[in-house]
Design a protein around this motif. Structure first.
Motif, PDB file in Angstrom:
ATOM      1  N   THR A  83     101.002  61.411  62.743  1.00  0.00           N
ATOM      2  CA  THR A  83     101.868  61.376  61.565  1.00  0.00           C
ATOM      3  C   THR A  83     103.337  61.301  61.934  1.00  0.00           C
ATOM      4  N   MET A  84     104.125  60.757  60.993  1.00  0.00           N
ATOM      5  CA  MET A  84     105.561  60.616  61.199  1.00  0.00           C
ATOM      6  C   MET A  84     106.276  60.758  59.860  1.00  0.00           C
ATOM      7  N   TYR A  85     107.436  61.402  59.874  1.00  0.00           N
ATOM      8  CA  TYR A  85     108.308  61.425  58.694  1.00  0.00           C
ATOM      9  C   TYR A  85     109.743  61.293  59.173  1.00  0.00           C
ATOM     10  N   GLN A 110     108.097  72.036  62.952  1.00  0.00           N
ATOM     11  CA  GLN A 110     108.022  70.579  62.915  1.00  0.00           C
ATOM     12  C   GLN A 110     106.839  70.163  62.045  1.00  0.00           C
ATOM     13  N   PRO A 111     107.081  69.398  60.969  1.00  0.00           N
ATOM     14  CA  PRO A 111     106.023  69.128  59.991  1.00  0.00           C
ATOM     15  C   PRO A 111     105.030  68.043  60.390  1.00  0.00           C
ATOM     16  N   VAL A 112     105.445  67.135  61.283  1.00  0.00           N
ATOM     17  CA  VAL A 112     104.608  65.999  61.666  1.00  0.00           C
ATOM     18  C   VAL A 112     104.675  65.807  63.177  1.00  0.00           C
ATOM     19  N   ASP A 113     103.837  64.899  63.675  1.00  0.00           N
ATOM     20  CA  ASP A 113     103.840  64.652  65.121  1.00  0.00           C
ATOM     21  C   ASP A 113     105.167  64.055  65.586  1.00  0.00           C
ATOM     22  N   HIS A 114     105.724  63.183  64.770  1.00  0.00           N
ATOM     23  CA  HIS A 114     106.985  62.515  65.125  1.00  0.00           C
ATOM     24  C   HIS A 114     107.990  62.743  63.998  1.00  0.00           C
ATOM     25  N   GLY A 161      94.907  55.242  64.641  1.00  0.00           N
ATOM     26  CA  GLY A 161      95.095  55.606  63.248  1.00  0.00           C
ATOM     27  C   GLY A 161      96.380  56.391  63.070  1.00  0.00           C
ATOM     28  N   PHE A 162      97.194  56.024  62.072  1.00  0.00           N
ATOM     29  CA  PHE A 162      98.470  56.704  61.868  1.00  0.00           C
ATOM     30  C   PHE A 162      98.857  56.659  60.395  1.00  0.00           C
ATOM     31  N   PHE A 163      99.723  57.609  60.028  1.00  0.00           N
ATOM     32  CA  PHE A 163     100.326  57.633  58.690  1.00  0.00           C
ATOM     33  C   PHE A 163     101.791  58.000  58.855  1.00  0.00           C
ATOM     34  N   GLY A 164     102.671  57.154  58.364  1.00  0.00           N
ATOM     35  CA  GLY A 164     104.093  57.417  58.509  1.00  0.00           C
ATOM     36  C   GLY A 164     104.858  57.142  57.226  1.00  0.00           C
ATOM     37  N   ILE A 165     105.900  57.934  56.984  1.00  0.00           N
ATOM     38  CA  ILE A 165     106.809  57.724  55.859  1.00  0.00           C
ATOM     39  C   ILE A 165     108.213  57.548  56.402  1.00  0.00           C
ATOM     40  N   PHE A 166     108.846  56.449  56.019  1.00  0.00           N
ATOM     41  CA  PHE A 166     110.224  56.178  56.383  1.00  0.00           C
ATOM     42  C   PHE A 166     111.042  56.105  55.109  1.00  0.00           C
TER      43      PHE A 166
END
Length: 370
Positions: free
Chosen positions: A16-18, A38-42, A84-89
């Motif tokens: 995950t990423m935010y 830290q809320p996400v992996d990245h 597999g990934f989920f990211g929000i930019f």
């Protein structure tokens, strides 16, 4: 709803990423306390904060600031495209202060989209959502009806990959048919829950909050704002009957300004100018489904929508929705205002800096006199 990243990580094992390009006023930091852990992996917040002093104009390290942020997203996607990934930019730097500068991000956004389109793995298995949180809020045309509609109807585009179309044809068909329906950001959250459930079990989520609907389900063509949880002030589907500017409408406008002075800024009136009504631009009677929003027993109710300009604050312009209550027995009348249903529609800039630290949520109403 950004905490949806926890569901993707827990249920599907996705990385995950935010990220936000304006970390100094981040979603969870401006008026809030931020993240304890830290809320996400990245989570590049530290980079965003520390690198801001090196930005010269629109550039940092020989690249546009937008390109640096997009490259971070590309690097993240590349690293986990087979896992597999989920990211929000959340990119706001080019549009938060002015809509005139958003054009500067066009080429960098195009490169980002070409990055996905040129990779067969991404085209086959990655779903991409591009959206905005709202339309232009402070442009000159904002006072017009079309400006209001643009502000309340932000952009949304969804790319469905080949594997999704083949695996879930009914859901894809619904996604296409819902392009002309009334949607809310909560529907995006509901859609992501469905995406997790479909990948995990082949069935859609049982989540039901009473308001959101998944884009993978058929959304009713006649869905109302009340059913979607949209208050009348923000609803663009209501019939508006234009009212004449007369003593009654002037009285309502004056009552609104008095509400600001005597309620919203009463504790800081020594720092802020006392406002007065300058001009009424528009006044409408709203035909709303009031029963879904409030329950009235002893009153006849009406809702009105106003757009006005005020004095003593450099021409502050506001939109507000007010509820008129008329008692059925004695005919007494009162107006109910709510801060949630007031919109500042022109820029106040640094006019409220004197209260920014202690009363940030009141800045649109205050014109500092100290």
């Amino acid at each position: 709803f950004p905490f949806i990243w926890n569901d993707f990580k827990k249920e599907l094992g996705y990385k995950t990423m935010y990220a936000e390009d304006m970390a100094f006023i981040g979603t969870f930091n401006m008026r809030f306390k931020g993240m304890k852990n830290q809320p996400v992996d990245h989570f590049p917040r530290s980079f965003q904060l520390s690198s801001s002093r090196f930005i010269k104009g629109d550039c940092i390290g020989g690249k546009t600031y937008a390109r640096v942020n997009f490259e971070y997203g590309e690097s993240f996607a590349n690293a986990y495209k087979n896992q597999g990934f989920f990211g929000i930019f959340f990119l706001a730097n080019y549009s938060h202060g002015s809509t005139e500068t958003i054009q500067y991000v066009d080429q960098d956004l195009l490169k980002f989209l070409e990055f996905f389109n040129s990779d067969e793995t991404f085209k086959r298995n990655t779903m991409l959502f591009i959206m905005s949180d709202h339309g232009p809020r402070f442009t000159y045309s904002r006072k017009s009806l079309s400006g209001l509609l643009k502000e309340r109807n932000p952009f949304l585009s969804v790319f469905a990959p080949e594997i999704f179309i083949k695996r879930y044809p009914n859901e894809y068909e619904n996604l296409i048919s819902n392009t002309k329906k009334l949607l809310t950001p909560m529907d995006i959250y509901r859609t992501w829950l469905d995406l997790i459930a479909l990948e995990k079990s082949g069935k859609k989520s049982l989540h039901n909050d009473g308001r959101s609907l998944s884009l993978f389900s058929e959304i009713p063509m006649k869905r109302s704002c009340a059913e979607a949880g949209i208050d009348p002030h923000f609803c663009t589907c209501l019939k508006r009957t234009k009212l004449q500017i007369n003593d009654t409408t002037k009285n309502i406008a004056n009552e609104f300004v008095n509400f600001i002075n005597e309620n919203l800024i009463k504790d800081i009136k020594h720092k802020c100018a006392k406002l007065e009504t300058s001009k009424i631009y528009e006044a409408y009677l709203l035909e709303a489904d009031l029963i879904k929003h409030q329950i009235f027993v002893d009153f006849i109710t009406h809702k009105y929508f106003f757009q006005i300009e005020t004095k003593n604050n450099n021409g502050g312009q506001f939109e507000f929705t007010v509820t008129e209550e008329i008692h059925k027995n004695n005919g007494t009348k009162k107006y109910i205002f709510d801060k949630r249903y007031i919109s500042r529609i022109n820029k106040y800039g640094r006019a409220a800096d004197c209260i920014q630290k202690d009363f940030p949520s009141l800045r649109e109403f205050c014109y500092c006199v100290v």
